[in-house]
Design an enzyme around this catalytic site. Structure first.
Site, short mmCIF file in Angstrom:
data_model
loop_
_atom_site.label_atom_id
_atom_site.label_comp_id
_atom_site.label_asym_id
_atom_site.label_seq_id
_atom_site.Cartn_x
_atom_site.Cartn_y
_atom_site.Cartn_z
N LYS A 53 -73.91 -40.22 49.30
CA LYS A 53 -75.33 -40.03 49.42
C LYS A 53 -75.93 -40.84 50.57
CE LYS A 53 -75.50 -40.23 44.44
NZ LYS A 53 -76.00 -41.05 43.31
N ASP A 113 -67.68 -50.12 56.92
CA ASP A 113 -67.38 -51.47 56.43
C ASP A 113 -65.87 -51.69 56.55
OD1 ASP A 113 -67.46 -53.92 55.18
OD2 ASP A 113 -67.92 -53.15 53.20
N THR A 117 -63.19 -45.26 53.96
CA THR A 117 -63.81 -43.94 53.83
C THR A 117 -63.53 -43.10 55.06
OG1 THR A 117 -65.58 -45.04 52.59
CG2 THR A 117 -66.01 -42.79 53.35
N ASP A 169 -77.63 -48.17 49.29
CA ASP A 169 -78.00 -48.59 47.94
C ASP A 169 -77.28 -49.84 47.49
OD1 ASP A 169 -75.38 -47.22 47.69
OD2 ASP A 169 -75.68 -47.60 45.55
P1 IMP Z 1 -65.88 -48.49 53.82
O1 IMP Z 1 -65.06 -47.37 53.25
O2 IMP Z 1 -65.46 -49.83 53.32
O3 IMP Z 1 -66.02 -48.44 55.32
O4 IMP Z 1 -67.31 -48.38 53.19
C1 IMP Z 1 -68.17 -47.38 53.45
C2 IMP Z 1 -69.12 -47.15 52.28
O5 IMP Z 1 -69.32 -48.32 51.47
C3 IMP Z 1 -70.44 -46.81 52.86
O6 IMP Z 1 -70.56 -45.42 53.09
C4 IMP Z 1 -71.41 -47.35 51.83
O7 IMP Z 1 -71.65 -46.38 50.83
C5 IMP Z 1 -70.69 -48.53 51.21
N1 IMP Z 1 -71.12 -49.80 51.85
C6 IMP Z 1 -70.41 -50.62 52.64
N2 IMP Z 1 -71.11 -51.70 53.03
C7 IMP Z 1 -72.34 -51.55 52.49
C8 IMP Z 1 -73.56 -52.33 52.52
O8 IMP Z 1 -73.68 -53.39 53.18
N3 IMP Z 1 -74.60 -51.84 51.81
C9 IMP Z 1 -74.55 -50.69 51.09
N4 IMP Z 1 -73.44 -49.91 51.05
C10 IMP Z 1 -72.35 -50.35 51.72
MG MG Z 2 -72.93 -46.75 48.23
#
Ligand code: IMP
Ligand code: MG
Length: 184
Positions: A53, A113, A117, A169
């Protein structure tokens, strides 16, 4: 600056320590991104794929600033809590109906992050034979050790704190804030 009564109503009384990106700053950058993206795709069919979302507000502002024809669809990826699943294939709860083959795909994410994903989705989307695949991320924390695909378009380099607002969120709250704030 003291938060206004209106902003406290919006957060349910939560006061954030710091507004990291205010509304004007975000909208100015989104306008620039729209121009960069339009310039990067002089030809062909462009499909903007928003990852739900978190990207919903960013995506809706962004596509209105891309002055070229495009189509919009969404992806909803299942989130796995368990670390053991991190290298497994991503499961989609909603998969775009549209054919990706032959189109320029721009995957729009709220924040990069750990990169997990992106790394899963890029493999899945590449397997569908798009003409090209690029990522547009509103925020990039630059902590990922390995990214299958570095985002070509980035709104802002983000501090390594937990951010909320403008779609992001914390436990499903605060997505509706027009600015981005640090939770702690
Ligand atoms: P990754 O797979 O660790 O890169 O994380 C990506 C997903 O984690 C993002 O699409 C967000 O939904 C969530 N996310 C990562 N860091 C944050 C943050 O600081 N605030 C809110 N959501 C986050
Ligand atoms: Mg999230």
């Amino acid at each position: 600056m003291l938060p206004s009564a209106a902003s406290l109503r919006q957060t349910g009384g939560t006061e954030f320590k710091r507004i990291v990106f205010d509304e004007d700053t975000i909208l100015r950058r989104v306008r620039e991104l729209g121009r960069e993206i339009a310039a990067a795709y002089p030809h062909g069919d462009l499909l903007v794929l928003g990852l739900l979302k978190g990207s919903f507000i960013f995506l809706s502002d962004l596509v209105r600033r891309i002055e070229r024809p495009l189509q919009v669809d969404f992806l909803v990826a299942a989130s796995y809590g368990a670390e053991t699943m991190s290298s497994g294939p991503v499961r989609l709860l909603y998969d775009p109906e549209t054919e990706l083959r032959g189109k320029h795909i721009l995957l729009v994410e709220d924040i990069v992050d750990t990169g997990k994903t992106i790394n899963r989705l890029v493999k899945l989307l590449r397997a569908r034979g798009p003409e090209s695949l690029e990522i547009c991320a509103l925020l990039h924390k630059h902590v990922a050790e390995h990214l299958e695909l570095e985002p070509k378009f980035v709104g802002f380099d983000a501090p390594r704190v937990f951010l909320v607002g403008y779609g992001l969120d914390h436990a499903e709250n605060f997505r509706n804030l027009p600015y981005i704030a640090g939770l702690t």
